[in-house]
Design a protein around this motif. Sequence first.
Motif, PDB file in Angstrom:
ATOM      1  N   MET A  89       0.828  -1.210   0.000  1.00 65.78           N
ATOM      2  CA  MET A  89       0.000   0.000   0.000  1.00 65.78           C
ATOM      3  C   MET A  89       0.857   1.252   0.000  1.00 65.78           C
ATOM      4  O   MET A  89       0.532   2.240  -0.684  1.00 65.78           O
ATOM      5  CB  MET A  89      -0.951   0.002   1.196  1.00 65.78           C
ATOM      6  CG  MET A  89      -2.172  -0.878   1.006  1.00 65.78           C
ATOM      7  SD  MET A  89      -3.074  -0.631  -0.557  1.00 65.78           S
ATOM      8  CE  MET A  89      -3.430   1.122  -0.482  1.00 65.78           C
ATOM      9  N   THR A  90       1.957   1.246   0.715  1.00 62.63           N
ATOM     10  CA  THR A  90       2.845   2.406   0.712  1.00 62.63           C
ATOM     11  C   THR A  90       3.428   2.630  -0.678  1.00 62.63           C
ATOM     12  O   THR A  90       3.445   3.758  -1.192  1.00 62.63           O
ATOM     13  CB  THR A  90       3.989   2.216   1.722  1.00 62.63           C
ATOM     14  OG1 THR A  90       3.433   2.091   3.027  1.00 62.63           O
ATOM     15  CG2 THR A  90       4.941   3.404   1.694  1.00 62.63           C
ATOM     16  N   LYS A  91       3.873   1.551  -1.319  1.00 64.86           N
ATOM     17  CA  LYS A  91       4.440   1.670  -2.659  1.00 64.86           C
ATOM     18  C   LYS A  91       3.380   2.092  -3.659  1.00 64.86           C
ATOM     19  O   LYS A  91       3.641   2.881  -4.575  1.00 64.86           O
ATOM     20  CB  LYS A  91       5.094   0.354  -3.084  1.00 64.86           C
ATOM     21  CG  LYS A  91       6.347   0.007  -2.299  1.00 64.86           C
ATOM     22  CD  LYS A  91       7.022  -1.235  -2.819  1.00 64.86           C
ATOM     23  CE  LYS A  91       7.653  -0.999  -4.184  1.00 64.86           C
ATOM     24  NZ  LYS A  91       8.795  -0.086  -4.127  1.00 64.86           N
ATOM     25  N   PHE A  92       2.169   1.559  -3.508  1.00 64.68           N
ATOM     26  CA  PHE A  92       1.068   1.923  -4.397  1.00 64.68           C
ATOM     27  C   PHE A  92       0.777   3.421  -4.313  1.00 64.68           C
ATOM     28  O   PHE A  92       0.713   4.124  -5.334  1.00 64.68           O
ATOM     29  CB  PHE A  92      -0.179   1.116  -4.027  1.00 64.68           C
ATOM     30  CG  PHE A  92      -1.400   1.455  -4.843  1.00 64.68           C
ATOM     31  CD1 PHE A  92      -1.682   0.748  -5.997  1.00 64.68           C
ATOM     32  CD2 PHE A  92      -2.271   2.470  -4.443  1.00 64.68           C
ATOM     33  CE1 PHE A  92      -2.818   1.055  -6.747  1.00 64.68           C
ATOM     34  CE2 PHE A  92      -3.389   2.778  -5.189  1.00 64.68           C
ATOM     35  CZ  PHE A  92      -3.666   2.069  -6.347  1.00 64.68           C
ATOM     36  N   GLY A  99       3.361   9.443 -10.142  1.00 67.67           N
ATOM     37  CA  GLY A  99       3.193   9.117 -11.547  1.00 67.67           C
ATOM     38  C   GLY A  99       4.197   8.094 -12.044  1.00 67.67           C
ATOM     39  O   GLY A  99       4.568   8.097 -13.225  1.00 67.67           O
ATOM     40  N   THR A 100       4.628   7.196 -11.159  1.00 71.06           N
ATOM     41  CA  THR A 100       5.638   6.190 -11.514  1.00 71.06           C
ATOM     42  C   THR A 100       5.069   4.775 -11.394  1.00 71.06           C
ATOM     43  O   THR A 100       5.745   3.859 -10.926  1.00 71.06           O
ATOM     44  CB  THR A 100       6.875   6.326 -10.621  1.00 71.06           C
ATOM     45  OG1 THR A 100       6.475   6.213  -9.231  1.00 71.06           O
ATOM     46  CG2 THR A 100       7.556   7.664 -10.837  1.00 71.06           C
ATOM     47  N   VAL A 101       3.835   4.598 -11.800  1.00 73.87           N
ATOM     48  CA  VAL A 101       3.153   3.316 -11.629  1.00 73.87           C
ATOM     49  C   VAL A 101       3.595   2.312 -12.690  1.00 73.87           C
ATOM     50  O   VAL A 101       4.022   2.687 -13.786  1.00 73.87           O
ATOM     51  CB  VAL A 101       1.624   3.496 -11.708  1.00 73.87           C
ATOM     52  CG1 VAL A 101       1.125   4.393 -10.601  1.00 73.87           C
ATOM     53  CG2 VAL A 101       1.204   4.036 -13.076  1.00 73.87           C
ATOM     54  N   PRO A 102       3.509   1.010 -12.372  1.00 79.41           N
ATOM     55  CA  PRO A 102       3.650  -0.006 -13.416  1.00 79.41           C
ATOM     56  C   PRO A 102       2.365  -0.060 -14.239  1.00 79.41           C
ATOM     57  O   PRO A 102       1.483   0.806 -14.079  1.00 79.41           O
ATOM     58  CB  PRO A 102       3.866  -1.282 -12.613  1.00 79.41           C
ATOM     59  CG  PRO A 102       3.092  -1.048 -11.356  1.00 79.41           C
ATOM     60  CD  PRO A 102       3.245   0.429 -11.060  1.00 79.41           C
ATOM     61  N   ASP A 103       2.228  -1.077 -15.064  1.00 79.40           N
ATOM     62  CA  ASP A 103       1.006  -1.206 -15.856  1.00 79.40           C
ATOM     63  C   ASP A 103      -0.102  -1.930 -15.086  1.00 79.40           C
ATOM     64  O   ASP A 103      -1.253  -1.500 -15.079  1.00 79.40           O
ATOM     65  CB  ASP A 103       1.297  -1.954 -17.163  1.00 79.40           C
ATOM     66  CG  ASP A 103       2.238  -1.179 -18.065  1.00 79.40           C
ATOM     67  OD1 ASP A 103       1.979   0.023 -18.277  1.00 79.40           O
ATOM     68  OD2 ASP A 103       3.233  -1.761 -18.534  1.00 79.40           O
ATOM     69  N   ALA A 104       0.259  -3.038 -14.432  1.00 79.18           N
ATOM     70  CA  ALA A 104      -0.738  -3.882 -13.774  1.00 79.18           C
ATOM     71  C   ALA A 104      -0.296  -4.211 -12.369  1.00 79.18           C
ATOM     72  O   ALA A 104       0.886  -4.106 -12.023  1.00 79.18           O
ATOM     73  CB  ALA A 104      -0.964  -5.162 -14.576  1.00 79.18           C
ATOM     74  N   ILE A 105      -1.257  -4.652 -11.547  1.00 78.10           N
ATOM     75  CA  ILE A 105      -0.957  -4.970 -10.157  1.00 78.10           C
ATOM     76  C   ILE A 105      -1.870  -6.076  -9.660  1.00 78.10           C
ATOM     77  O   ILE A 105      -3.046  -6.168 -10.037  1.00 78.10           O
ATOM     78  CB  ILE A 105      -1.104  -3.724  -9.252  1.00 78.10           C
ATOM     79  CG1 ILE A 105      -0.633  -4.027  -7.830  1.00 78.10           C
ATOM     80  CG2 ILE A 105      -2.529  -3.192  -9.270  1.00 78.10           C
ATOM     81  CD1 ILE A 105      -0.507  -2.800  -6.947  1.00 78.10           C
ATOM     82  N   GLY A 319      -5.552  -5.840 -11.520  1.00 79.94           N
ATOM     83  CA  GLY A 319      -6.022  -4.545 -11.981  1.00 79.94           C
ATOM     84  C   GLY A 319      -4.959  -3.836 -12.797  1.00 79.94           C
ATOM     85  O   GLY A 319      -3.787  -4.240 -12.825  1.00 79.94           O
ATOM     86  N   VAL A 320      -5.368  -2.775 -13.457  1.00 77.71           N
ATOM     87  CA  VAL A 320      -4.471  -1.973 -14.293  1.00 77.71           C
ATOM     88  C   VAL A 320      -4.552  -0.526 -13.830  1.00 77.71           C
ATOM     89  O   VAL A 320      -5.633  -0.033 -13.473  1.00 77.71           O
ATOM     90  CB  VAL A 320      -4.852  -2.103 -15.784  1.00 77.71           C
ATOM     91  CG1 VAL A 320      -4.073  -1.117 -16.654  1.00 77.71           C
ATOM     92  CG2 VAL A 320      -4.622  -3.541 -16.264  1.00 77.71           C
ATOM     93  N   PHE A 321      -3.429   0.148 -13.827  1.00 81.10           N
ATOM     94  CA  PHE A 321      -3.373   1.538 -13.365  1.00 81.10           C
ATOM     95  C   PHE A 321      -3.966   2.498 -14.396  1.00 81.10           C
ATOM     96  O   PHE A 321      -3.847   2.288 -15.604  1.00 81.10           O
ATOM     97  CB  PHE A 321      -1.928   1.942 -13.071  1.00 81.10           C
ATOM     98  CG  PHE A 321      -1.394   1.390 -11.790  1.00 81.10           C
ATOM     99  CD1 PHE A 321      -1.501   2.112 -10.604  1.00 81.10           C
ATOM    100  CD2 PHE A 321      -0.782   0.146 -11.754  1.00 81.10           C
ATOM    101  CE1 PHE A 321      -1.008   1.599  -9.410  1.00 81.10           C
ATOM    102  CE2 PHE A 321      -0.279  -0.372 -10.571  1.00 81.10           C
ATOM    103  CZ  PHE A 321      -0.393   0.357  -9.393  1.00 81.10           C
ATOM    104  N   ASN A 322      -4.574   3.559 -13.888  1.00 78.17           N
ATOM    105  CA  ASN A 322      -5.078   4.619 -14.757  1.00 78.17           C
ATOM    106  C   ASN A 322      -3.978   5.196 -15.633  1.00 78.17           C
ATOM    107  O   ASN A 322      -4.211   5.551 -16.789  1.00 78.17           O
ATOM    108  CB  ASN A 322      -5.686   5.752 -13.907  1.00 78.17           C
ATOM    109  CG  ASN A 322      -7.196   5.711 -13.892  1.00 78.17           C
ATOM    110  OD1 ASN A 322      -7.829   5.303 -14.859  1.00 78.17           O
ATOM    111  ND2 ASN A 322      -7.780   6.122 -12.784  1.00 78.17           N
TER     112      ASN A 322
END
Length: 429
Positions: A89-92, A99-105, A319-322
């Motif tokens: 959750m902290t990393k998320f 704005g440094t998200v991966p594609d999926a989680i 899920g996939v990030f916005n």
Amino acid sequence: MKLGRKAVAVGIVGLLALTACGRADEGSADRQTGGATTTTVDDSPATGDITVWAMGEEGEKLPDFVKGFTEENPDAKVQVTTIPWADVMTKFQTAVAAGTVPDAIMIGTSFMPTMVSTGGLAPVPDGLVDSDDFVEGAAASTVADGVEYGVPWYVETRVMYYRSDLAEAAGVAAPTTWEELTAFAQAMKANGSAYGLQLPMGDAEDSTQVILPFYSQAGGSIFNEAGDAYDLDNQAMVDALDYYASFFTEGLSPLAGYGDTQNSAFVDGSDPAFISGPWMVNVLADMQGEDWVEQNVATVPVPAGTANNDSYIGGAHLGVFNEAKNADGAWKLVRWLAEPETQQEWYAATNDLPAVNSAWDDEALTANPRTQVLQEQLKNTIAPPTVPSWDELSATIETEAEKVANGQVTAEDAAKTIQAKADALGLGW
């Protein structure tokens, strides 16, 4: 998968087949869902780099497993980063803010409402999958504020484990009702065990995983009929709290030490029954050997209250990030992981139970009596609600239940305190 405090919650009624029906055959088209823009996903091969965050054992095994996907999609490359559950959750939140998200989680189901409330997750594209084809409880736990934000990946539920050799010596059969469970615990204790049933207590042991099912078994519903407020100050909650507390007040369950001594107490017979998930078969086999488990450990659906025998459902979604750089490729990976054949292969690799009905036709599942017990239990489950305030409210439920078990408050007063907290929190949206 088993997780620590609030790592999974999932909350299943019925197992249905996931098929390709409903997928879009055409290209991408924007749509608006719950204020977020997403797209349909066509059937062309995935391309480009696809980055994924995954946790625990699943995160360790996924990199090799997705080679099957890249063989089918040779112009795609999947990079999996394993994240400790304690850090996710902290990393998320940090990644969404920066704005440094991966594609999926990979999403532990109880994390879903918090992740959605940050605005970090994209809604599931139209036609990617049909939610009616999933285990009902799992599909419901992907929905937050009326929008689907994830695709069920694997599921687990809790069943009753007991020492069949000691039960035979005590002259009792597997309990099927609340009354029989109490009598079962009493008989086991009378036969020489220190206790009759292990139950978690308090926030650290996530006791809502048994209290919430007790509440449902007594006929309770988490929300009011309109679904816009909690409904927890009622006779069902009083009955659930009284029933839960009775095992402690009657000396049938220990007041402390559950998480530290559960396995050893079960093995030595001092506490010969508990309610837990499918992973415990392997845990006990590692301790005592497969033959010992086969000869001395029985698994059965949880006993029923006056309304049903609902059990707790857990597992994980995808899920996939916005802000995903390769959302199209990520959703195609998610769709592939949710296909029945893929889920059968994933079960063979991990023992994670499929979230899709047709995957359960696999002989590895149908020939195993213990997985058949799990499949039967999956028809009757309850998931924790996917609203942001649940995590805080569940901690109040656990605290109040502990007070009832210690004789500090009545179940009626505890139910009022729980409802007052619920009213103060609201749903959290």
